[in-house]
Design an enzyme around this catalytic site. Structure first.
Site, mmCIF file in Angstrom:
data_model
loop_
_atom_site.group_PDB
_atom_site.id
_atom_site.type_symbol
_atom_site.label_atom_id
_atom_site.label_comp_id
_atom_site.label_asym_id
_atom_site.label_seq_id
_atom_site.Cartn_x
_atom_site.Cartn_y
_atom_site.Cartn_z
ATOM 1 N N TYR A 287 16.465 91.598 -108.832
ATOM 2 C CA TYR A 287 16.543 92.562 -107.725
ATOM 3 C C TYR A 287 15.587 93.726 -107.948
ATOM 4 O O TYR A 287 15.064 93.901 -109.043
ATOM 5 C CB TYR A 287 17.980 93.076 -107.566
ATOM 6 C CG TYR A 287 18.904 91.964 -107.105
ATOM 7 C CD1 TYR A 287 18.966 91.599 -105.760
ATOM 8 C CD2 TYR A 287 19.650 91.233 -108.021
ATOM 9 C CE1 TYR A 287 19.762 90.549 -105.331
ATOM 10 C CE2 TYR A 287 20.464 90.182 -107.596
ATOM 11 C CZ TYR A 287 20.503 89.846 -106.252
ATOM 12 O OH TYR A 287 21.286 88.805 -105.835
ATOM 13 N N HIS A 315 17.884 105.015 -103.399
ATOM 14 C CA HIS A 315 18.884 104.062 -102.927
ATOM 15 C C HIS A 315 19.973 103.851 -103.982
ATOM 16 O O HIS A 315 21.167 103.972 -103.683
ATOM 17 C CB HIS A 315 18.183 102.738 -102.582
ATOM 18 C CG HIS A 315 19.105 101.661 -102.109
ATOM 19 N ND1 HIS A 315 19.331 101.424 -100.773
ATOM 20 C CD2 HIS A 315 19.860 100.773 -102.782
ATOM 21 C CE1 HIS A 315 20.193 100.426 -100.656
ATOM 22 N NE2 HIS A 315 20.526 100.006 -101.858
ATOM 23 N N GLU A 316 19.573 103.565 -105.205
ATOM 24 C CA GLU A 316 20.578 103.289 -106.246
ATOM 25 C C GLU A 316 21.396 104.541 -106.565
ATOM 26 O O GLU A 316 22.601 104.456 -106.819
ATOM 27 C CB GLU A 316 19.930 102.714 -107.506
ATOM 28 C CG GLU A 316 19.066 101.460 -107.305
ATOM 29 C CD GLU A 316 19.672 100.364 -106.437
ATOM 30 O OE1 GLU A 316 20.910 100.272 -106.354
ATOM 31 O OE2 GLU A 316 18.895 99.599 -105.816
ATOM 32 N N ASP A 395 25.496 84.829 -102.542
ATOM 33 C CA ASP A 395 24.059 84.809 -102.859
ATOM 34 C C ASP A 395 23.255 84.150 -101.736
ATOM 35 O O ASP A 395 22.109 84.523 -101.479
ATOM 36 C CB ASP A 395 23.789 84.032 -104.159
ATOM 37 C CG ASP A 395 24.146 84.850 -105.393
ATOM 38 O OD1 ASP A 395 24.321 86.075 -105.278
ATOM 39 O OD2 ASP A 395 24.248 84.244 -106.477
ATOM 40 N N TYR A 403 21.904 95.587 -94.680
ATOM 41 C CA TYR A 403 21.185 96.839 -94.919
ATOM 42 C C TYR A 403 20.715 97.443 -93.594
ATOM 43 O O TYR A 403 20.989 98.596 -93.282
ATOM 44 C CB TYR A 403 19.941 96.604 -95.790
ATOM 45 C CG TYR A 403 20.223 96.166 -97.198
ATOM 46 C CD1 TYR A 403 20.584 94.850 -97.479
ATOM 47 C CD2 TYR A 403 20.098 97.046 -98.267
ATOM 48 C CE1 TYR A 403 20.819 94.430 -98.785
ATOM 49 C CE2 TYR A 403 20.337 96.647 -99.572
ATOM 50 C CZ TYR A 403 20.706 95.343 -99.826
ATOM 51 O OH TYR A 403 20.945 94.938 -101.111
HETATM 52 N N1 BES Z 1 23.275 96.319 -104.891
HETATM 53 C C1 BES Z 1 21.964 95.951 -104.469
HETATM 54 C C2 BES Z 1 21.444 94.705 -105.138
HETATM 55 C C3 BES Z 1 22.322 93.483 -104.971
HETATM 56 C C4 BES Z 1 22.954 93.200 -103.782
HETATM 57 C C5 BES Z 1 22.475 92.603 -106.017
HETATM 58 C C6 BES Z 1 23.752 92.072 -103.663
HETATM 59 C C7 BES Z 1 23.278 91.484 -105.895
HETATM 60 C C8 BES Z 1 23.916 91.206 -104.716
HETATM 61 C C9 BES Z 1 20.980 97.095 -104.676
HETATM 62 O O1 BES Z 1 21.527 98.354 -104.466
HETATM 63 C C10 BES Z 1 19.883 96.956 -103.670
HETATM 64 O O2 BES Z 1 20.193 97.003 -102.510
HETATM 65 N N2 BES Z 1 18.647 96.806 -104.111
HETATM 66 C C11 BES Z 1 17.509 96.725 -103.234
HETATM 67 C C12 BES Z 1 16.884 98.097 -103.126
HETATM 68 C C13 BES Z 1 16.355 98.490 -101.786
HETATM 69 C C14 BES Z 1 17.227 98.223 -100.602
HETATM 70 C C15 BES Z 1 15.848 99.913 -101.770
HETATM 71 C C16 BES Z 1 16.551 95.699 -103.845
HETATM 72 O O3 BES Z 1 16.922 95.073 -104.826
HETATM 73 O O4 BES Z 1 15.465 95.523 -103.338
HETATM 74 ZN ZN ZN Z 2 21.940 98.660 -102.378
#
Ligand code: BES
Ligand code: ZN
Length: 630
Positions: A287, A315-316, A395, A403
């Site tokens: 990710y 974001h995080e 997944d 989002y």
């Molecule tokens: N929590 C997510 C990553 C995630 C979601 C992992 C579902 C496993 C299952 C993380 O916060 C995220 O959204 N990451 C994005 C960042 C972006 C939206 C700014 C990414 O990985 O690209």
């Molecule tokens: Zn996220």
């Protein structure tokens, strides 16, 4: 009658397997979250690199939510269970049938019955499989330093069960503590505050790292990394960790961290987690970022050298409130985590830069939504904001939809209700109301109506059913200020309209005034158009030299554009990009584009088959599906 009641109690409410599964509110878990909750989880982990296994013990403090319980079902996946006890007494246990993505239920019979409110400590001894889906074991050769092995976890959405037998549902939150034994030249970190180090008395070549997470969290936020790690201080409550080869570059790239944290605190209240550290993982991390509490995990593809991809950090950081404090009750309500987090991420952009930037990135997000709907197909149920996941692996359901449809809904509400300041009032109220708990979309909507009780008529204008449950494009198209996007649209139009004889009018000057984000947006726009002619992409390389650009977001879109125009020279470059990094956002679409390019298909399959054994298990499973190999 009495007998029937007893039996019902014994088998957890009675009914067929199917009826029981329907009563469970989380279709992705086997645990009875309506009967039991976990209050604390104490982990003892021995990290065995040669065997690629965790030899482990977990003590779960569980609480009965009704009278007469004596059987507890936990989620597991590919675990070898060696022993179970309950309050120190040996307990019988049995494993059920293995489900393709939910794993195997582990049922433990307690040698006593609990009344509502009573707690028991259930301890399970186990070993993980070398194929555990949550874990990637890297050889020394796969690391930057080449000297030591490396291990990291990724539990979201339902992979924690392959690392820890637990109630693997986001509707259950618990604190945790851990002791992790590792070779003493390595460092272990977890999604928790660090709580000291001890010698390992059983083996003097090892040491033990201790951790404590005192805020209750869902299981998907448990995280572990072990490697030859170094750190730099980047703020009063922040360090960045990585192998030493990139720690300084990372400290530079993420220098804005504390400013972002303060900005977020001003918007939504105190940061309750203590430390906010960052960990830069090896390139196979699947990710962009993962909001593990106290320690966000990020991909090294964020190291662009110019801080242009730092929105991922915003974001995080935002997840520290939306997601980690206020959590989706099941994965069907995942948009509550991600939609609100994207909304907050963009409010941070508004505060740290200006509204023009927020509007610009919102336009980009809408494009991502259209692209996702195009990829899934506009009638695919997975393009609904609240999808039915009873038979779907989270997944496989993952996309930009939660989002960006989520953000679009929140932005639409912001406009209807009177602007960002007024809507932030609601967001703060929402966070205060649901902090430390988990909720559904219905509960969110009730909260919205109660906060805006004087604006019920306005809220009733929203087509809720279409927003929540209809697939495809949302029922309302937001309008955004195009000030920063105009240059991208204009340049995109020039390229799509240009005939061969007009290609000479392009030059490097076209990009001079554009930010990295604008270049990304320009390429995203071109990707929504029919493929450019081969001569056009060749000319684009001549004038813009995209092949030399390091920024992974630019490179990724550029290579997709070339593949779509069937430029053979792009094939080795794309094969290289899917090999040297494994961020799924880049790797999966590139593999799909290679597959759709007749001349590249076999090479794509061969490359994948060759790399598969060293790839991240989640990425390997999904790319196999993308290439129609599974
Ligand atoms: N929590 C997510 C990553 C995630 C979601 C992992 C579902 C496993 C299952 C993380 O916060 C995220 O959204 N990451 C994005 C960042 C972006 C939206 C700014 C990414 O990985 O690209
Ligand atoms: Zn996220």
């Amino acid at each position: 009658m009495e007998q029937q009641q007893q039996r019902r109690r014994r088998d957890g409410g009675g009914g067929t397997e199917e009826q029981q599964q329907r009563r469970r509110w989380d279709g992705c878990s086997f645990t009875e979250a309506q009967d039991w909750t976990t209050r604390h989880l104490a982990l003892t982990l021995h990290v065995d690199f040669p065997a690629r296994r965790l030899r482990a013990r977990v003590a779960l403090t569980v609480e009965a939510l009704r009278d007469g319980l004596s059987s507890l079902t936990l989620d597991t996946r590919d675990l070898k269970i060696t022993k179970a006890t309950s309050n120190g007494l040996e307990a019988k246990f049995s494993l059920g049938d293995k489900h393709s993505f939910k794993g195997t239920p582990l049922t433990i019979s307690l040698p006593f019955e609990l009344l509502r409110g009573q707690q028991a400590v259930v301890e399970v001894s186990y070993e993980t499989s070398p194929e555990a889906s949550a874990l990637q074991w890297l050889t020394a050769e796969q690391t930057a330093g080449k000297k030591h092995p490396y291990l990291f976890s990724q539990c979201q959405a339902i992979h924690c069960r392959s690392m820890v037998p637990c109630q693997d549902t986001p509707s259950v939150k618990s604190t945790y503590s851990a002791r992790v034994s590792v070779p003493k030249e390595l460092v272990a970190l977890m999604s928790a505050n660090r709580d000291g180090e001890l010698p390992d008395n059983l083996d003097e070549s090892r040491k033990i790292y201790c951790f404590r997470q005192t805020v209750p969290i869902p299981s998907y936020l448990i995280a572990l990394v072990v490697g030859c790690l170094e750190s730099r201080v980047i703020g009063p409550r922040s360090r960045v960790w990585s192998e030493k080869e990139m720690v300084d570059a990372a400290a530079y790239e993420f220098e804005e961290t504390e400013t972002m944290l303060k900005t977020a605190e001003n918007l939504v209240g105190a940061y309750v987690w203590g430390q906010y550290d960052l960990l830069v993982l090896p390139p196979s991390f699947p990710y962009g970022g993962m909001e593990n509490p106290c320690l966000t995990f990020v991909t090294p593809t964020l190291l662009a050298g110019d801080r242009s991809l730092s929105n991922v950090i915003a974001h995080e950081i935002s997840h520290s409130w939306t997601g980690n404090l206020v959590t989706n009750k099941t994965w069907e309500h995942f948009w509550l985590n991600e939609g609100h987090t994207v909304y907050l991420e963009r409010m941070i952009a508004h505060c740290m830069c200006d509204e023009k930037l927020r509007q610009f990135v919102a336009i980009g997000g809408w494009k991502d939504l259209l692209e996702a709907i195009k990829t899934f197909g506009p009638t695919n149920p997975l393009t609904s904001l609240v999808p039915d996941l009873r038979d779907t692996d989270p997944d496989d359901a993952f996309s930009s939809v939660p989002y960006e449809k989520g953000f679009a809904l929140l932005y639409h509400l912001e406009e209807l209700l009177g602007g960002p300041e007024i809507f932030m009032g609601f967001l703060k109220f929402y966070i205060q109301t649901f902090a430390y708990s988990a909720l559904t979309t219905e509960e969110w909507k009730k909260c919205l109506y109660s906060y805006f009780s004087d604006k019920t008529e306005v809220l009733n204008q929203v087509d809720w059913n279409a927003w929540f449950h209809s697939p495809g494009i949302p029922p309302f198209t937001p309008h955004y200020d195009t000030a920063l996007a105009d240059a991208c649209v204009c340049l995109c139009k020039r390229w799509t309209a240009a005939s061969d004889s007009e290609l000479s009018c392009f030059s490097e000057v076209d990009l001079k005034q554009m930010s990295s984000q604008q270049k990304i947006e320009f390429l995203s726009l071109l990707l929504l158009e029919p493929p450019l002619r081969l001569n056009s992409v060749k000319r684009m390389q001549e004038v813009y030299k995209f092949n030399d650009i390091r920024n992974a977001e630019i490179k990724f879109r550029w290579l997709r554009l070339c593949l779509r125009s069937q430029w053979e020279k792009a094939i080795p470059l794309a094969l290289e990009m899917v090999t040297v990094q494994g961020r799924m956002k880049f790797t999966r679409p590139l593999y799909r584009d290679l597959y759709n390019f007749e001349k590249a298909r076999q090479q794509a399959i061969d490359t994948f088959m060759k790399n598969k054994p060293s790839m991240h298990p989640i990425t390997a499973a999904l790319v196999a599906k993308d290439l129609h190999l599974a």
